[in-house]
Design a protein around this motif. Structure first.
Motif, short mmCIF file in Angstrom:
data_model
loop_
_atom_site.label_atom_id
_atom_site.label_comp_id
_atom_site.label_asym_id
_atom_site.label_seq_id
_atom_site.Cartn_x
_atom_site.Cartn_y
_atom_site.Cartn_z
N VAL A 67 -72.38 4.82 10.55
CA VAL A 67 -71.58 5.56 11.51
C VAL A 67 -71.04 4.57 12.54
CG1 VAL A 67 -73.49 6.14 13.06
CG2 VAL A 67 -71.50 7.64 12.94
N ASN A 68 -69.80 4.81 12.98
CA ASN A 68 -69.21 4.07 14.10
C ASN A 68 -69.29 4.97 15.33
OD1 ASN A 68 -68.03 1.86 12.49
ND2 ASN A 68 -66.63 3.43 11.74
N ALA A 69 -69.57 4.38 16.48
CA ALA A 69 -69.50 5.09 17.75
C ALA A 69 -68.56 4.31 18.66
CB ALA A 69 -70.88 5.23 18.37
N PHE A 70 -67.40 4.89 18.93
CA PHE A 70 -66.38 4.28 19.78
C PHE A 70 -66.43 4.91 21.16
CE2 PHE A 70 -64.59 3.92 15.53
CZ PHE A 70 -63.94 2.71 15.52
N THR A 71 -66.30 4.11 22.19
CA THR A 71 -66.06 4.62 23.54
C THR A 71 -64.69 4.10 23.94
OG1 THR A 71 -68.42 4.56 24.07
CG2 THR A 71 -66.89 4.72 25.92
N GLN B 195 -71.04 -4.27 18.91
CA GLN B 195 -72.43 -4.39 18.45
C GLN B 195 -72.57 -3.71 17.10
OE1 GLN B 195 -74.48 -2.64 21.88
NE2 GLN B 195 -75.21 -4.71 22.39
N SER B 196 -73.57 -4.13 16.36
CA SER B 196 -73.84 -3.57 15.04
C SER B 196 -75.34 -3.49 14.83
CB SER B 196 -73.20 -4.45 13.97
OG SER B 196 -73.31 -3.84 12.72
N ILE B 197 -75.78 -2.41 14.21
CA ILE B 197 -77.19 -2.23 13.90
C ILE B 197 -77.34 -2.27 12.39
CG2 ILE B 197 -79.17 -0.67 13.99
CD1 ILE B 197 -77.86 0.55 16.54
N SER B 198 -78.04 -3.29 11.90
CA SER B 198 -78.34 -3.38 10.47
C SER B 198 -79.67 -2.69 10.24
CB SER B 198 -78.45 -4.84 10.03
OG SER B 198 -77.23 -5.51 10.26
N GLU B 199 -79.66 -1.72 9.33
CA GLU B 199 -80.88 -0.97 9.05
C GLU B 199 -81.46 -1.45 7.73
OE1 GLU B 199 -79.90 3.17 9.23
OE2 GLU B 199 -79.48 3.09 11.37
N ASN B 200 -82.72 -1.89 7.77
CA ASN B 200 -83.37 -2.40 6.57
C ASN B 200 -84.84 -2.04 6.62
OD1 ASN B 200 -84.77 -4.25 4.74
ND2 ASN B 200 -82.80 -5.31 4.57
N SER B 201 -85.30 -1.27 5.64
CA SER B 201 -86.68 -0.81 5.65
C SER B 201 -87.68 -1.95 5.45
CB SER B 201 -86.90 0.28 4.60
OG SER B 201 -86.57 -0.22 3.32
N ILE B 202 -87.26 -3.04 4.81
CA ILE B 202 -88.16 -4.18 4.56
C ILE B 202 -88.14 -5.16 5.73
CG2 ILE B 202 -88.63 -6.14 3.03
CD1 ILE B 202 -87.38 -4.36 0.76
N LYS B 203 -86.94 -5.59 6.13
CA LYS B 203 -86.81 -6.59 7.19
C LYS B 203 -86.83 -5.98 8.59
CE LYS B 203 -83.96 -9.69 4.40
NZ LYS B 203 -82.66 -10.35 4.30
N ILE C 86 -69.96 0.34 18.48
CA ILE C 86 -71.24 0.01 17.83
C ILE C 86 -71.26 0.76 16.50
CG2 ILE C 86 -72.51 1.86 19.03
CD1 ILE C 86 -74.95 -0.13 19.03
N ASP C 87 -71.82 0.13 15.50
CA ASP C 87 -71.93 0.80 14.19
C ASP C 87 -73.30 0.55 13.59
OD1 ASP C 87 -71.71 -1.45 11.89
OD2 ASP C 87 -70.39 -2.02 13.54
N THR C 88 -73.65 1.43 12.65
CA THR C 88 -74.86 1.22 11.88
C THR C 88 -74.43 0.84 10.46
OG1 THR C 88 -74.98 3.55 11.21
CG2 THR C 88 -76.21 2.91 13.18
N ARG C 89 -75.28 0.09 9.79
CA ARG C 89 -75.00 -0.35 8.41
C ARG C 89 -76.24 -0.17 7.57
NH1 ARG C 89 -71.59 -5.87 9.84
NH2 ARG C 89 -70.19 -4.81 11.29
N ARG C 90 -76.11 0.66 6.55
CA ARG C 90 -77.20 0.94 5.62
C ARG C 90 -76.75 0.66 4.21
NH1 ARG C 90 -77.56 4.83 8.86
NH2 ARG C 90 -76.29 6.33 7.77
N LYS C 91 -77.56 -0.05 3.45
CA LYS C 91 -77.26 -0.29 2.02
C LYS C 91 -77.49 0.97 1.24
CE LYS C 91 -76.19 -4.66 1.76
NZ LYS C 91 -74.93 -5.10 1.28
N LEU D 111 -80.29 -5.54 15.87
CA LEU D 111 -79.10 -5.33 16.69
C LEU D 111 -78.38 -6.67 16.84
CD1 LEU D 111 -77.38 -3.52 18.59
CD2 LEU D 111 -78.90 -4.24 20.44
N ASN D 112 -77.11 -6.68 16.47
CA ASN D 112 -76.29 -7.89 16.59
C ASN D 112 -75.12 -7.61 17.53
OD1 ASN D 112 -77.58 -9.52 14.46
ND2 ASN D 112 -76.82 -7.92 13.12
N GLU D 113 -74.72 -8.64 18.25
CA GLU D 113 -73.54 -8.55 19.10
C GLU D 113 -72.56 -9.63 18.67
OE1 GLU D 113 -72.37 -8.34 23.82
OE2 GLU D 113 -74.34 -7.67 23.14
#
Length: 144
Positions: A121-125, A53-61, A139-144, A65-67
């Motif tokens: 950040v990546n979070a691995f289990t 999974q990935s979390i795209s962080e965007n203050s405008i949009k 799961i990871d987060t992605r920030r521009k 959460l994507n899988e």
């Protein structure tokens, strides 16, 4: 008696450190395969049932959460153009282990052609299967 207690705690500390080194080596192999576009190497440290999974962080949009399926993930790694230079620079490792489960938190910066693309950040289990650690969730987060 105090001597035996001291030896016991020293042994626990050494065993814990060895376990953390094994877990970190698993994550390092994952990224080695990633940077080499070698899905076979990546698969060697990943469970066949791994969840991505990935979390795209965007203050405008807004945040999203994507899988991604494992098949799509490995295909995307193999299809990275050969002329594209990329690096996920891991800034640190925070490793927690309890028995056969480990959690690894890795802040990162991602570069494409030597230019910072995003960070997060990546979070691995991980799960200890027989004698080796396998990534079961990422799961990871992605920030521009």
């Amino acid at each position: 008696m105090k001597f035996y207690i001291l030896i016991f705690f020293i042994f626990l500390g050494l065993n814990s450190n060895a376990q953390k080194q094994e877990v970190q080596k698993t994550i390092e192999l994952f990224f080695e395969g990633f940077h080499q576009k070698d899905s076979t190497k990546m698969k060697s440290v990943c469970s066949d049932k791994m969840i991505l999974q990935s979390i795209s962080e965007n203050s405008i949009k807004g945040n999203k959460l994507n899988e991604e399926s494992l098949k799509e993930f490995y295909k995307s790694i193999a299809s990275i153009p050969s002329n594209m230079k990329f690096q996920e620079k891991i800034l640190s490792y925070s490793i927690q282990i309890n028995g056969s489960m480990a959690h690894v938190w890795t802040p990162y910066e991602f570069y494409i052609n030597d230019k910072l693309s995003h960070s997060g950040v990546n979070a691995f289990t991980l799960f200890k299967e027989k004698e080796s650690w396998k990534v079961i969730y990422l799961i990871d987060t992605r920030r521009k």
